[in-house]
Enzyme design. Sequence first.
Site, mmCIF file in Angstrom:
data_model
loop_
_atom_site.group_PDB
_atom_site.id
_atom_site.type_symbol
_atom_site.label_atom_id
_atom_site.label_comp_id
_atom_site.label_asym_id
_atom_site.label_seq_id
_atom_site.Cartn_x
_atom_site.Cartn_y
_atom_site.Cartn_z
ATOM 1 N N GLY A 76 7.311 5.474 7.465
ATOM 2 C CA GLY A 76 8.686 6.053 8.147
ATOM 3 C C GLY A 76 9.555 4.909 8.743
ATOM 4 O O GLY A 76 10.731 5.164 8.661
ATOM 5 N N LEU B 236 0.989 -1.239 -0.017
ATOM 6 C CA LEU B 236 0.072 0.020 -0.035
ATOM 7 C C LEU B 236 0.877 1.273 -0.062
ATOM 8 O O LEU B 236 0.376 2.445 -0.491
ATOM 9 C CB LEU B 236 -0.874 0.104 1.302
ATOM 10 C CG LEU B 236 -1.972 -1.168 1.366
ATOM 11 C CD1 LEU B 236 -2.642 -0.947 2.499
ATOM 12 C CD2 LEU B 236 -2.815 -1.196 0.203
ATOM 13 N N GLY C 284 9.061 1.625 7.743
ATOM 14 C CA GLY C 284 8.788 0.263 6.904
ATOM 15 C C GLY C 284 7.638 0.018 6.212
ATOM 16 O O GLY C 284 6.740 1.232 6.151
ATOM 17 N N PRO C 285 7.527 -0.676 5.203
ATOM 18 C CA PRO C 285 6.303 -0.870 4.254
ATOM 19 C C PRO C 285 5.054 -1.353 4.901
ATOM 20 O O PRO C 285 4.985 -1.915 6.078
ATOM 21 C CB PRO C 285 6.893 -1.717 3.225
ATOM 22 C CG PRO C 285 7.714 -2.623 3.881
ATOM 23 C CD PRO C 285 8.404 -1.840 5.035
ATOM 24 N N ASP D 155 4.285 13.641 15.022
ATOM 25 C CA ASP D 155 4.609 13.402 13.574
ATOM 26 C C ASP D 155 3.451 13.364 12.866
ATOM 27 O O ASP D 155 2.978 12.716 12.067
ATOM 28 C CB ASP D 155 5.061 12.111 13.401
ATOM 29 C CG ASP D 155 6.004 12.050 12.106
ATOM 30 O OD1 ASP D 155 6.240 13.084 11.478
ATOM 31 O OD2 ASP D 155 6.079 10.851 11.475
#
Length: 777
Positions: free
Chosen positions: A467, A463, A469-470, A582
């Site tokens: 920040g 998808l 990892g996938p 964040d």
Amino acid sequence: MRLIFQKLVLAFMQLWLWWSSSIHVDAADDSLNPGDTINSSLHPLYSKSNKYLLAFIKIGGQVDSFPYLAIMSEYDNAIVWDANQEQSIDDSDAVLSLNLSGVLKIEYASVKKPIILYSPPQPINNTVATLLDTGNFVLQHLHPNGTNTLLWQSFDYPTNTLIPTMKLGVNHKTGHRWLLFSQLTYGSATRGAFSLEWEPREQELMIRRRGKVCWKSGKVRNNRFENIPEDAQGVLKYSIVSNGDEDTFSFTSKNESHTRRWFLSDTGQLSCNYNEGDVARADLCYGYNNTEGGCQRWQDIPKCRIPGDVFTKKILRSNYQNVTADENENISYSDCEAACWSDCYCNGFKEFSNDGNYIVEATVSGEDIYLLENKGNIIPHHQGTKRRIWISTGIATTLLIICASILCLAIKKRKHVLQEKKRKEMSLIEDLGNDLNKKYGLKVLDYTLVVAATNEFSSENKLGQGGFGPVYKGTLPTGEEVAIKRLARSSTQGMVEFKNELTLICELQHMNLVQLLGCCIHEEEKILIYDYMSNKSLDFYLFDCTRSKLLDWNRRFSIIKGIAQGLLYLHKYSRLKVIHRDLKASNILLDENMNPKISDFGMARMFTQQDSISNTNRVVGTYGYMSPEYAMEGIFSTKSDVYSFGVLLLEIVSGRKNTSFYDDDHPLNLVGHVWELWKDDKYFELVDPSLNEVFDHEEVQRCIHIGLLCVEHYANDRPTMSDIILMLTSKSPIVSLPQKPAFYVQSRNYFFYSRNDYFYLNIYVLILKESKMTTFT
């Protein structure tokens, strides 16, 4: 009758003058004009101040040697350049001429093909060849406007002598290299074994023998080379040029009364005139002595040679037994020396004849023998070699065993430490998973189930990239669609952040926060399973010119209020006060009804409701969304999230990223651009064009007003999330007026506004580095 005779004599003399002039035209004192010549016995050229002369000269001074066209110093009769070093002239009637087409050449009767020094691509009129006071013989094209073009010069073809202003190096435009070559022998101008070159990368001089580096000058510091004696360079001033056109070295003399020069001999000795000492003794550079005078160690030193081995000239009784002769005339003293040096059965060599030919002696005998002796260790070669081999082998074996033992122990210890660390970490992870399962009912999925759900983490199921990892789409055996976040092994998020995100999300329950369904822990793999958001993240739509049209104003305003509600819950109504740290568009997920959900709590920090502020030496987050007190001092509070919310709110209104919002005439960031529009009452120009001017003007003005209040420089001047929700939902006018915002970027110098102070961007970055803060994502 007498009158007739006088007329005949006059006519004959005129005819003879015409005939003789057509055959030979004398040169001027320092120049050759078109049609002029210099012959091998008369009419030399003298430079203007008589420092140099150009003539046909016999190299070496032997009566029976052949002449060469050479330039000689008038001060001490030293030859500094010769033209035809690769082709000697065996006639006494050689002629140097410059013809009417601009061709400079040497001709002699026995050979029909002349030696061409320069021939232009097309015939050139108005040329002149001049011997300068620098010792440079130049051929120039004279133009009608009084300017000259250099066509050829002797300085471009050095021989074995370097004089002031003559270059060593390379011309990058033409690829031409300037270097000195030694003569094969003293009596021959043929190129020998040694060359003096300028090395531009290391910026030092070097002498090569047959291509192998045997001496280096070292770096030049304070106009002095490291490996050249002081007395050889005391009156010289060096010039080093390094640019796109050339990399060159040259020198001039501080004392103009005498012309200094360097001479490269046939034995590799680089000497300086006027008894000022040797510049370099490459003739003494054997393969092992790399500790003195710039000598370089060779890679292929014979095992039979040891430090102290040198060739010494000896006079011995003649004995020509076991003599090996090399009849090649193109070998020199240094070639014989190198051949004997590399042959362990050779003890010396001698000159075969006086014309420069040498032979290698297998047995030490003969007159004027160059004998290989050891000036240091007096151990016979073969005994010394065997002894050194045994000693070296023993030392090397011992060192190898010691090093191998130390390495094995270090590897074993490191392996034990890593295993223990991994065991403790896995135990911690396992305990954490069990605790979360019992306390919050969090599912702990098997790793094989996660792999199957994501089709082995295939790219088709991916998808996006977070920040840390996938993120993949997965389908559980029940048919439920989930989002699976796989923490990258190289990610900076470690066990602390992973535990933080697990514990935190389990504690939080709100409609505008993403829902954590489970986790998976397998060896080094750390995986989180979330609700699947079918509409991906806010940035997927907001910053795309086509997909942004799916976000009308009502939907955008609803997303703004939903994000504000989620932040209010984190700051005030959750059991623990949570600062996200964040907040940005990519961390706002959208469900099937386009409702916003705040995600990615890996950087979040928890407090009790009594605490309100904290400090950290590890600044994490995204550039453009961080408040000034957090970015510059590491201080964060709920007002840090308020600042991020303000930037995000302005992005939602404008449809543009904060860090990429620039105008050609006014290069500002988004915050600065909004402030400029606000001052000029043009804030409706900020609205995303994809809305086609279909929006509630009062709501847009209110959002822009709130956004500017959120990005105030000082945290205390910013509203709380409670105040923000009240302003968003109320129709009452907002009383507070915004001030010039923090991080107000203006013009191309990129400075930051801090009420009364401007800080340059490089100073800001330097502060972050000195504070040991982490790199922004």
